[in-house]
Design a protein around this motif. Structure first.
Motif, short mmCIF file in Angstrom:
data_model
loop_
_atom_site.label_atom_id
_atom_site.label_comp_id
_atom_site.label_asym_id
_atom_site.label_seq_id
_atom_site.Cartn_x
_atom_site.Cartn_y
_atom_site.Cartn_z
N TYR A 72 0.84 -1.21 0.00
CA TYR A 72 0.00 0.00 0.00
C TYR A 72 0.87 1.25 0.00
O TYR A 72 2.05 1.21 0.30
N GLN A 73 0.20 2.34 -0.32
CA GLN A 73 0.83 3.67 -0.32
C GLN A 73 -0.20 4.66 0.19
O GLN A 73 -1.39 4.39 0.12
N ILE A 74 0.25 5.79 0.65
CA ILE A 74 -0.73 6.81 1.05
C ILE A 74 -1.37 7.37 -0.21
O ILE A 74 -0.68 7.86 -1.11
N HIS A 75 -2.68 7.26 -0.24
CA HIS A 75 -3.40 7.63 -1.45
C HIS A 75 -4.03 9.00 -1.33
O HIS A 75 -4.07 9.77 -2.27
N GLY A 76 -4.53 9.27 -0.14
CA GLY A 76 -5.16 10.57 0.08
C GLY A 76 -5.27 10.85 1.56
O GLY A 76 -5.28 9.93 2.37
N ILE A 77 -5.29 12.14 1.91
CA ILE A 77 -5.40 12.52 3.32
C ILE A 77 -6.44 13.63 3.46
O ILE A 77 -6.48 14.55 2.65
N THR A 78 -7.28 13.49 4.48
CA THR A 78 -8.13 14.63 4.82
C THR A 78 -7.84 15.04 6.26
O THR A 78 -7.53 14.19 7.09
N LEU A 79 -7.90 16.34 6.50
CA LEU A 79 -7.71 16.86 7.86
C LEU A 79 -9.03 17.50 8.27
O LEU A 79 -9.48 18.45 7.62
N VAL A 109 -6.15 17.27 2.00
CA VAL A 109 -4.81 17.83 2.16
C VAL A 109 -4.01 17.53 0.90
O VAL A 109 -4.03 16.39 0.41
N THR A 110 -3.34 18.53 0.36
CA THR A 110 -2.51 18.28 -0.83
C THR A 110 -1.31 17.44 -0.40
O THR A 110 -0.62 17.79 0.56
N LEU A 111 -1.10 16.36 -1.12
CA LEU A 111 -0.03 15.45 -0.69
C LEU A 111 1.35 15.98 -1.07
O LEU A 111 1.62 16.29 -2.22
N GLN A 112 2.20 16.07 -0.05
CA GLN A 112 3.56 16.52 -0.28
C GLN A 112 4.45 15.30 -0.02
O GLN A 112 4.78 14.98 1.12
N ARG A 113 4.77 14.59 -1.09
CA ARG A 113 5.49 13.32 -0.90
C ARG A 113 6.98 13.55 -0.71
O ARG A 113 7.59 14.37 -1.39
N VAL A 114 7.57 12.82 0.22
CA VAL A 114 9.03 12.78 0.36
C VAL A 114 9.41 11.29 0.29
O VAL A 114 8.53 10.44 0.20
N SER A 115 10.71 11.00 0.33
CA SER A 115 11.09 9.62 0.06
C SER A 115 10.45 8.63 1.04
O SER A 115 10.04 7.55 0.68
N GLU A 116 10.32 9.04 2.31
CA GLU A 116 9.79 8.09 3.30
C GLU A 116 8.28 8.01 3.33
O GLU A 116 7.72 7.00 3.74
N GLY A 117 7.59 9.10 3.00
CA GLY A 117 6.12 9.10 3.14
C GLY A 117 5.56 10.44 2.72
O GLY A 117 6.03 11.05 1.75
N VAL A 118 4.59 10.92 3.49
CA VAL A 118 3.94 12.19 3.14
C VAL A 118 4.16 13.19 4.27
O VAL A 118 4.06 12.84 5.45
N LEU A 119 4.45 14.43 3.88
CA LEU A 119 4.78 15.46 4.85
C LEU A 119 3.60 16.43 5.01
O LEU A 119 3.02 16.86 4.02
N ILE A 120 3.28 16.76 6.26
CA ILE A 120 2.28 17.79 6.50
C ILE A 120 2.99 18.93 7.23
O ILE A 120 3.51 18.73 8.32
N PRO A 121 3.05 20.12 6.63
CA PRO A 121 3.80 21.21 7.24
C PRO A 121 3.27 21.56 8.63
O PRO A 121 2.06 21.54 8.86
N ARG A 122 4.20 21.88 9.51
CA ARG A 122 3.84 22.21 10.88
C ARG A 122 2.83 23.35 10.94
O ARG A 122 1.90 23.33 11.76
N ALA A 123 3.02 24.31 10.05
CA ALA A 123 2.15 25.48 10.06
C ALA A 123 0.69 25.07 9.88
O ALA A 123 -0.22 25.67 10.46
N VAL A 124 0.46 24.05 9.08
CA VAL A 124 -0.92 23.59 8.85
C VAL A 124 -1.53 23.12 10.17
O VAL A 124 -2.68 23.42 10.50
N LEU A 125 -0.71 22.41 10.95
CA LEU A 125 -1.22 21.88 12.22
C LEU A 125 -1.35 22.98 13.26
O LEU A 125 -2.29 23.01 14.04
N GLN A 126 -0.40 23.89 13.23
CA GLN A 126 -0.43 24.95 14.23
C GLN A 126 -1.57 25.93 14.01
O GLN A 126 -1.96 26.65 14.93
#
Ligand code: G1P
Length: 912
Positions: free
Chosen positions: A868-875, A880-897
């Motif tokens: 499997y792979q991360i296909h989609g994310i909702t917050l 959430v627009t997927l920001q893929r990096v080699s290990e997985g998907v990144l969610i910027p801290r600012a979004v959470l803050q």
């Protein structure tokens, strides 16, 4: 007589509550009761255990785990039934012991939860039932509470006379062997309205003979607050000539109390007892009566009215119980897991609690931990922060900052840690010892902190250094140092020197690089992670920690590059003496030459002899990073080519050690295979093991260390004591640091496998830990992870173990893949299909960026890792627009803050 099959405990609620039938039939069981105020108790199904607030202030006699069944001195609550005789509501009477294996034995049931303990005990012949609930109330009082509910289970009226009997040892653990009798002569025993108080006149212990202020008391009241009728304040009078605490004359003969509520000094100079007689009372069939017992340690004479006003009734007790459940549930539920196995999720709640218990107890004050005097070691200080970073992240920054004050300028550190954060104490016992692994852990923990928080400024904070009489990693003495000079490093001008946290970290990792033995691995010195490898201080080498330091150097070089990118600053300032250790910036050292390394280190020691010039050199970040990378690469290639042990089965593994005769420890010989798990874990955890070596290492571990009964052993059988390696090999094989399943190393092995992408293998390791721990028939322990599983499969040294921190960390950051990347949130799940529930969901609730997040993974296709792979994310429902990096998907801290605090935010992650 054959033992009945033991059913084991069952979870009964949603907050880790569990129950166990006939707990009396398992030995060594104990349960922790503790608060943030410093009360540290343990309690067993027969109310044995200890009550203390520190090494010098034991309310009950200090004990070791064998005493739990062999000593009679425990909390007790007696019921004298007219015409039928004495019965212990704790199950702790000579008669009940004698009946233990017969049909007339009590029926007993243990129920426990966060953090309360209840035993229900019934004797059918006598027609009586007792429910005893114990807790240590939340808050700052050093108090333990016990509520006893007695019920007439028979068909006729009975007349009962209850007596609480709790030995008041009231002094230092040292006095158990050192002048036990003489110190009893110090006791001043008072009988007050509600019970007995002891305030010894002096304290005789390592602190000298001083006027003692600490006071100890046992008080009791009936359910409505009614006073007891009298007391038995002196043990020898209570038990009677020829009697004992499990068959005391005063109860067996239903004697009159030896003291009334006179409020005065009752006697001096005897072993004391919190013996409390309550009024005799008739009980109709089915009728109950409750009693509350309060055990307390006070800084001075106790204000009994206030104490009993607060705790001395059934209603007050019940309110404290509710508050306790809430407090501990809130604490533990900062992280919670939902997988396809509800029991495993509940079990994790106890594992999550364990790091908090270790913060509160250190490595002492539970029955197996009979050596501790309180406090924690340096290594544990850092590793316990791993879990705290997940559970109590707001406190960690200052903890870390304070801890760095323990680093010496030779890269070693203070080993005696004071009561207060950042307080390190010079070792007056003058035992020069350096644990070579100590310098490696702080950076690992700090890196986790930096990743979770993004707080790179932390690296540039200033902190002092520790100084005592030891220098050059305890090889030399600074004869000019006096305790009065204080324990902060000074400059030649006599000023307290401070350096950045980064400087501290660099020192801790650079000095070991040069401190090598004859095979060019880092010297073992006093020991490494394995405290038991303590007999190879001259020539021993820890190859495995060489790998760890190598990886730290690599990570540090990367971090410096990040620092440059993020801060825009191209330089850093370091104590000028450190330039010697950054050799490639000046006069390069031939890393292949052991003597060249040693010589350079000696030059450094000479340049910074327990003081520094105070002058700092400004260095280019880039150049320092290159120097570190060069060192790391050297270590990796050295280990890969020189420390790989070939196996006759093909493949091989990493040698972990050299002994004090300079011999390689691991390998296959005619005498058998010598292999350590530790030797594999650190090369795997970092980069030292090359990718192609990993499958061979795994195969060797399975072949040489995996045991179907006890799981992954710490080492194979070396066949006898190893006087050139360490005391650990004096332990029988299959115990503790000699070939047991030592949870800490096993979890780190699992963690390393996940990190390296061997997810199925990692899952097998973690699952084995879980299965071994919950196999009650063999492990005989309550839910949680033990320090180790012995060769019989028994779980040992329960509750206080660093493995719990590592397991929690591994579950959050690897299995569920919820982790920080320089402050941003990285989602990289490594769940296997067994971990999803029937609806294909697996979720975790955790804190990140100060927000409570519930990350819900839903697999819509294959739930097997790798497929499997991360296909989609909702917050909270928004895509959430997927920001893929080699290990997985990144969610910027600012979004959470940007999310509001104080509520749970849902991150739905679709896996397909
Ligand atoms: C204990 C110590 C730990 C040490 C280990 C091996 O492990 O606390 O520092 O490294 O023994 O000697 P723990 O009880 O934390 O699992």
């Amino acid at each position: 007589m054959a033992h009945k099959k033991i059913a084991g405990w069952q979870f009964t609620g949603q907050n880790g509550e569990f129950s166990l039938e006939q707990p009396d039939r398992s030995s060594f069981l104990y349960f922790p009761l503790v608060n943030e105020g410093g009360m540290m108790s343990s309690v067993t199904p027969q109310l044995h255990g200890q009550v203390t607030s520190g090494h010098n202030t034991f309310l009950t006699p200090p004990l070791s785990v064998e005493d739990l069944h062999n000593s009679r001195a425990s909390r007790n609550f007696w019921v004298y039934i007219d015409g039928k005789g004495a019965w212990s509501a704790a199950g702790n009477s000579a008669r009940q012991h004698a009946e233990a294996y017969s049909e007339t034995a009590d029926d007993s049931l243990l129920e426990a939860g966060l953090l309360w303990h209840k035993v229900t005990r019934e004797n059918r012949q006598l027609g009586i039932k007792a429910e005893v609930t114990s807790l240590v109330p939340v808050g700052s009082d050093k108090v333990e509470l016990m509520k006893v509910v007695l019920t007439n289970m028979g068909t006729g009226e009975i007349l009962i006379t209850p007596t609480a009997a709790i030995p008041l040892y009231a002094r230092s653990a040292d006095d158990l062997r050192d002048h036990r009798h003489v110190t009893s002569l110090l006791n001043r025993i008072y009988t007050l309205d509600y019970g007995v108080e002891v305030q010894p006149a002096l304290s005789f212990d390592e602190r000298g003979h001083r006027v003692n202020h600490t006071s100890y008391g046992v008080f009791g009241a009936e359910e409505d607050g009614a006073l007891p009728v009298g007391f038995f304040p002196v043990q020898e009078e209570f038990i009677g000539e020829g009697g004992s605490l499990d068959w005391p004359e005063a109860v067996v003969w239903n004697a009159e109390p030896q003291s009334g509520r006179d409020g005065a000094l009752h006697s001096e100079g005897y072993e004391a007892l919190g013996g409390i007689r309550f009024a005799s009372v008739p009980l109709l069939p089915g009728q109950s009566r409750s009693y509350v017992v309060v055990m307390v340690i006070g800084n001075d004479r106790i204000d009994v009215e206030e104490l009993m006003g607060k705790y001395g009734s059934a209603a007050a007790f019940d309110a404290e119980l509710t508050a306790n459940k809430q407090f501990w549930a809130d604490k533990v539920n900062t992280v919670s897991f939902h997988t396809g196995d509800d029991s495993a999720d509940q079990w994790m709640k106890w594992v999550t609690l364990q790091p908090v218990l270790r913060r509160l107890y250190g490595n002492s004050f539970l029955p197996y931990h009979d050596y501790g005097r309180g406090g924690r070691g340096w290594r544990d200080l850092w590793q316990d922060c791993l879990a705290l970073l997940i559970m109590e992240p707001e406190d960690v920054r200052s903890l870390l900052l304070n801890n760095y004050a323990g680093v010496r300028i030779d890269g070693s550190n203070a080993t005696i840690i004071g009561q207060h954060p950042g307080e390190f104490i010079a070792d007056r016992n003058n035992i020069p010892r350096v644990w070579m692994d100590h310098g490696a852990w702080p950076f690992m923990t700090t890196l986790l902190y930096l990743n979770q928080s993004g707080d790179l400024d932390f690296l540039l904070q200033e902190q002092t250094y520790f100084r005592d009489s030891f220098m050059s990693r305890c090889r030399e003495r600074d004869s000019s140092w006096e305790p009065a000079a204080g324990s902060s490093l000074r400059t030649s001008a006599g000023e307290v020197y401070t350096g950045t946290i980064l400087e501290h970290i660099l020192l801790q990792n650079l000095v070991p690089f040069f401190n090598v033995g004859e095979h060019n691995n880092i010297l073992l010195e006093g020991a490494d992670w394995n405290d038991g490898l303590d007999m190879a201080a001259q020539r021993g080498e820890s190859v495995t920690f060489t790998a760890f330091y190598g990886d730290n150097l690599y990570e540090l070089s990367e971090l410096l590059r990040t620092l440059k990118d993020r801060t825009g600053s191209g330089t850093l300032e370091l104590a000028e003496e450190m330039l010697l250790l950054l050799d490639s910036l000046g006069e390069s050292v031939d890393y292949a030459s052991v003597s060249a390394k040693q010589e350079r280190l000696n030059r450094y020691y000479a340049a910074a002899p327990n003081r520094v010039s105070g002058i700092r050199a400004e260095l280019k970040l880039e150049q320092v990073a290159d120097d570190l990378a060069r060192k790391a690469e050297w270590i990796f290639s050295h280990l890969r080519s020189n420390e790989w042990v070939e196996s006759v089965h093909g493949g091989g593994w990493f040698n972990g050690y050299y002994n004090n005769d300079g011999e390689r420890v691991e390998g296959e010989t005619a005498g058998g295979v010598r292999m350590t798990l530790t030797g594999q874990v650190f090369p795997l955890l970092g980069r030292a093991a090359a990718p192609e070596q990993i499958p061979h290492m795994i195969a060797s571990v399975e072949r040489n260390l995996f045991d179907a009964v006890i799981g992954y052993r710490l080492n194979s059988d070396f066949g006898g004591i190893q006087q050139n390696l360490g005391r650990a090999f004096g332990f029988a094989f299959g115990h503790k640091e000699n070939g047991a399943m030592f949870s800490h190393m096993t979890v780190m092995y699992g963690n390393a496998l996940y990190k390296r992408g061997y997810v199925r293998e990692g899952y097998k390791v973690l699952d084995s830990l879980y299965s071994l721990s919950v196999n009650f028939e063999l492990s005989r322990m309550y839910p949680g992870i033990p320090e180790y599983i012995n060769e019989k499969g028994r779980g040992m040294y329960t509750y206080l173990t660093g493995s719990a921190s590592w397991l929690l960390l591994t579950m959050v950051t690897e299995v569920f893949g919820v982790k920080g990347l320089l402050g941003d949130l990285l989602l990289a799940p490594k769940l296997v299909k067994e971990q999803f529930d029937a609806q294909g969901r697996a979720s975790i609730k955790t804190l990140f960026a100060g927000r409570e997040l519930e990350v819900v993974y839903t697999s819509t296709g294959s739930a097997e890792y790798g497929e499997y792979q991360i296909h989609g994310i909702t917050l909270n429902g928004a895509v959430v627009t997927l920001q893929r990096v080699s290990e997985g998907v990144l969610i910027p801290r600012a979004v959470l803050q940007a999310l509001p605090e104080g509520q749970v935010h849902e991150l739905k992650v679709e896996l397909a």
